[in-house]
Scaffold this motif. Structure first.
Motif, mmCIF file in Angstrom:
data_model
loop_
_atom_site.group_PDB
_atom_site.id
_atom_site.type_symbol
_atom_site.label_atom_id
_atom_site.label_comp_id
_atom_site.label_asym_id
_atom_site.label_seq_id
_atom_site.Cartn_x
_atom_site.Cartn_y
_atom_site.Cartn_z
ATOM 1 N N ILE A 157 0.911 -1.506 -0.697
ATOM 2 C CA ILE A 157 -0.128 0.060 0.013
ATOM 3 C C ILE A 157 1.168 1.332 -0.005
ATOM 4 O O ILE A 157 0.446 2.150 -0.798
ATOM 5 C CB ILE A 157 -0.452 0.055 0.910
ATOM 6 N N ILE A 158 2.041 1.360 0.691
ATOM 7 C CA ILE A 158 3.152 2.533 0.858
ATOM 8 C C ILE A 158 3.232 2.690 -0.115
ATOM 9 O O ILE A 158 3.545 3.628 -1.016
ATOM 10 C CB ILE A 158 3.614 2.928 1.706
ATOM 11 N N LEU A 159 3.851 1.709 -1.228
ATOM 12 C CA LEU A 159 4.830 1.738 -2.113
ATOM 13 C C LEU A 159 4.132 2.367 -3.147
ATOM 14 O O LEU A 159 4.285 2.792 -4.125
ATOM 15 C CB LEU A 159 5.739 0.540 -2.403
ATOM 16 N N GLY A 160 2.752 2.013 -3.190
ATOM 17 C CA GLY A 160 1.310 1.731 -4.513
ATOM 18 C C GLY A 160 0.915 3.972 -4.319
ATOM 19 O O GLY A 160 0.922 3.901 -5.147
ATOM 20 N N ASN A 161 0.946 3.644 -3.019
ATOM 21 C CA ASN A 161 0.803 5.078 -3.133
ATOM 22 C C ASN A 161 1.577 6.798 -3.196
ATOM 23 O O ASN A 161 1.757 7.019 -3.028
ATOM 24 C CB ASN A 161 0.325 5.414 -1.205
ATOM 25 N N ASN A 162 3.420 6.018 -3.210
ATOM 26 C CA ASN A 162 4.351 6.400 -3.352
ATOM 27 C C ASN A 162 5.185 6.613 -5.087
ATOM 28 O O ASN A 162 6.330 6.449 -4.893
ATOM 29 C CB ASN A 162 5.524 6.786 -2.142
ATOM 30 N N TYR A 163 4.172 5.482 -5.280
ATOM 31 C CA TYR A 163 4.429 5.413 -7.072
ATOM 32 C C TYR A 163 6.295 4.405 -6.663
ATOM 33 O O TYR A 163 6.539 4.341 -7.843
ATOM 34 C CB TYR A 163 4.609 6.862 -7.741
ATOM 35 N N GLY A 164 5.733 3.827 -5.337
ATOM 36 C CA GLY A 164 7.350 3.043 -6.395
ATOM 37 C C GLY A 164 8.043 3.682 -5.336
ATOM 38 O O GLY A 164 9.811 2.616 -4.934
ATOM 39 N N ALA A 165 8.532 4.767 -4.652
ATOM 40 C CA ALA A 165 9.569 5.028 -4.082
ATOM 41 C C ALA A 165 9.822 4.702 -3.132
ATOM 42 O O ALA A 165 9.005 3.964 -1.471
ATOM 43 C CB ALA A 165 9.311 7.058 -3.317
ATOM 44 N N ASN A 166 11.009 4.854 -2.779
ATOM 45 C CA ASN A 166 12.143 3.879 -1.656
ATOM 46 C C ASN A 166 11.685 2.461 -1.309
ATOM 47 O O ASN A 166 11.581 1.771 -0.520
ATOM 48 C CB ASN A 166 11.042 4.774 -0.543
ATOM 49 N N SER A 167 11.497 1.490 -2.568
ATOM 50 C CA SER A 167 10.805 0.663 -3.208
ATOM 51 C C SER A 167 11.438 -0.505 -1.680
ATOM 52 O O SER A 167 12.224 -1.266 -1.013
ATOM 53 C CB SER A 167 10.525 0.153 -3.754
ATOM 54 N N LEU A 168 13.331 0.569 -1.812
ATOM 55 C CA LEU A 168 14.859 -0.748 -1.573
ATOM 56 C C LEU A 168 14.777 -0.730 0.118
ATOM 57 O O LEU A 168 14.778 -1.979 0.731
ATOM 58 C CB LEU A 168 15.773 -0.381 -1.928
ATOM 59 N N ARG A 169 14.650 0.424 0.109
ATOM 60 C CA ARG A 169 14.479 0.445 1.706
ATOM 61 C C ARG A 169 13.271 0.115 2.955
ATOM 62 O O ARG A 169 13.084 -0.406 3.468
ATOM 63 C CB ARG A 169 14.359 2.324 2.094
ATOM 64 N N MET A 170 12.000 0.019 2.038
ATOM 65 C CA MET A 170 10.698 -0.651 1.886
ATOM 66 C C MET A 170 10.999 -2.277 2.601
ATOM 67 O O MET A 170 10.499 -3.064 3.760
ATOM 68 C CB MET A 170 9.484 -0.625 1.432
ATOM 69 N N TYR A 171 11.600 -2.567 1.339
ATOM 70 C CA TYR A 171 11.309 -4.095 1.845
ATOM 71 C C TYR A 171 12.761 -4.440 2.254
ATOM 72 O O TYR A 171 13.132 -5.900 3.471
ATOM 73 C CB TYR A 171 11.839 -5.179 0.080
ATOM 74 N N MET A 172 13.563 -4.071 2.506
ATOM 75 C CA MET A 172 14.797 -4.341 4.022
ATOM 76 C C MET A 172 14.302 -4.297 5.194
ATOM 77 O O MET A 172 14.302 -4.616 5.637
ATOM 78 C CB MET A 172 16.062 -2.860 3.620
ATOM 79 N N ILE A 173 13.541 -2.979 5.588
ATOM 80 C CA ILE A 173 12.493 -3.098 6.586
ATOM 81 C C ILE A 173 12.356 -3.758 6.817
ATOM 82 O O ILE A 173 12.125 -4.856 7.798
ATOM 83 C CB ILE A 173 11.576 -2.026 6.285
ATOM 84 N N VAL A 174 10.755 -4.604 5.966
ATOM 85 C CA VAL A 174 10.194 -5.345 6.042
ATOM 86 C C VAL A 174 11.123 -7.250 6.258
ATOM 87 O O VAL A 174 10.441 -7.425 7.370
ATOM 88 C CB VAL A 174 8.799 -5.664 5.168
ATOM 89 N N ALA A 175 12.012 -7.076 5.524
ATOM 90 C CA ALA A 175 13.273 -7.960 5.949
ATOM 91 C C ALA A 175 13.305 -8.052 7.245
ATOM 92 O O ALA A 175 13.309 -9.338 8.031
ATOM 93 C CB ALA A 175 14.039 -8.377 4.697
ATOM 94 N N LEU A 176 14.158 -7.319 7.827
ATOM 95 C CA LEU A 176 14.068 -7.780 8.995
ATOM 96 C C LEU A 176 12.997 -7.846 9.907
ATOM 97 O O LEU A 176 14.003 -8.083 11.509
ATOM 98 C CB LEU A 176 15.603 -6.089 9.193
ATOM 99 N N MET A 177 12.241 -7.221 9.661
ATOM 100 C CA MET A 177 11.380 -7.416 10.933
ATOM 101 C C MET A 177 10.749 -8.473 11.123
ATOM 102 O O MET A 177 10.820 -9.066 11.628
ATOM 103 C CB MET A 177 10.448 -6.327 10.995
ATOM 104 N N TYR A 178 10.308 -9.305 9.510
ATOM 105 C CA TYR A 178 10.769 -10.484 9.842
ATOM 106 C C TYR A 178 11.964 -11.113 10.129
ATOM 107 O O TYR A 178 11.494 -12.820 10.955
ATOM 108 C CB TYR A 178 10.190 -11.211 8.044
ATOM 109 N N TRP A 179 12.883 -11.272 10.175
ATOM 110 C CA TRP A 179 14.268 -11.641 10.864
ATOM 111 C C TRP A 179 14.328 -11.466 12.037
ATOM 112 O O TRP A 179 14.365 -12.838 12.611
ATOM 113 C CB TRP A 179 15.188 -10.729 9.821
ATOM 114 N N VAL A 180 14.022 -10.483 12.595
ATOM 115 C CA VAL A 180 13.453 -9.965 13.877
ATOM 116 C C VAL A 180 12.755 -11.351 15.033
ATOM 117 O O VAL A 180 12.903 -11.818 15.460
ATOM 118 C CB VAL A 180 13.083 -8.614 15.015
#
Length: 233
Positions: free
Chosen positions: A185-208
């Protein structure tokens, strides 16, 4: 990364974390129903009655050999049509229910094998000894089989729970706003901006989350085995 970059990152973490309860709800409900169904399938496989055994074996094979996302779509799109034939309308159900049904059915195939293998690892000799001193089947299960089988099953059970956690990330594909859904949803609302950062954040959250679950199961295994005689001992 400047101050504004850190502010953006913290904001993104907060927005994704808001959907953590949804992810955990799917995990815990699927784990509960998956274990219950898996136990029933394991009993059928242990008893080896021809027709139920064949059905259970086919079920396990199908669930283990088809992609989870395909199973999710089959349940989400197919179950309403199937129940409609019986006059039951489930189109108003929350999407979360379809996700829990899918992940419960999927994980049950794996949990059943964990439970079955743990039961068989106890050893026929102990079962025969229990019967020889007059224990009933219920007493044998409660006092001998289940305590040992549970200790044996903990490592494999933990591995499967970690797999289940990661598979819950597919729930966004049917419109559930869990952590991955929030990312989309965030990526869609921002036209894909910060996509790498977003996926890194969610990856780290699943890792934790995975690391926390792993430590919990390791701790559970240590506490459970403490003071117990192992099968090898």
């Amino acid at each position: 990364m400047g101050a504004s970059g850190w502010d953006t990152t913290l904001t993104l973490i907060q927005r994704i974390a808001e959907r953590l309860p949804i992810t955990l709800s799917i995990l815990l409900l699927s784990l509960l129903f998956g274990l219950l169904l898996g136990f029933g399938i394991a009993v059928v496989r242990i008893q080896r009655r021809p027709i139920p055994y064949a059905l259970a074996t086919c079920y396990i094979s199908f669930m283990r050999c088809t992609p989870t996302i395909v199973q999710l779509f089959l349940v989400y799109y197919g179950l309403p049509q199937l129940l409609m034939l019986a006059g039951v309308d489930v189109n108003g159900w929350d999407k979360l229910i379809f996700a829990v049904i899918t992940f419960s059915l999927h994980s049950a195939a794996y949990f059943s094998e964990v439970i079955r293998s743990a039961y068989l690892a106890v050893g026929i000799g102990q079962l025969e000894a229990a019967y020889s001193i007059g224990m009933s089947s219920g007493q044998m299960l409660r006092r001998i089989v289940l305590p040992q089988a549970f200790g044996i099953a903990i490592p494999n059970l933990g591995n499967n729970v970690l797999i289940l956690l990661k598979e819950t990330s597919l729930a966004f594909s049917i419109g559930i706003t869990d952590m991955m859904g929030q990312v989309q949803i965030i990526l869609g609302n921002n036209y894909g901006a910060n996509s790498l950062r977003m996926y890194m954040i969610v990856a780290l959250m699943y890792w934790v989350l995975s690391a926390a679950l792993e430590r919990a199961f390791v701790g559970m295994e240590k506490r459970y085995r403490k003071g117990r005689v192992t099968l090898a001992g």
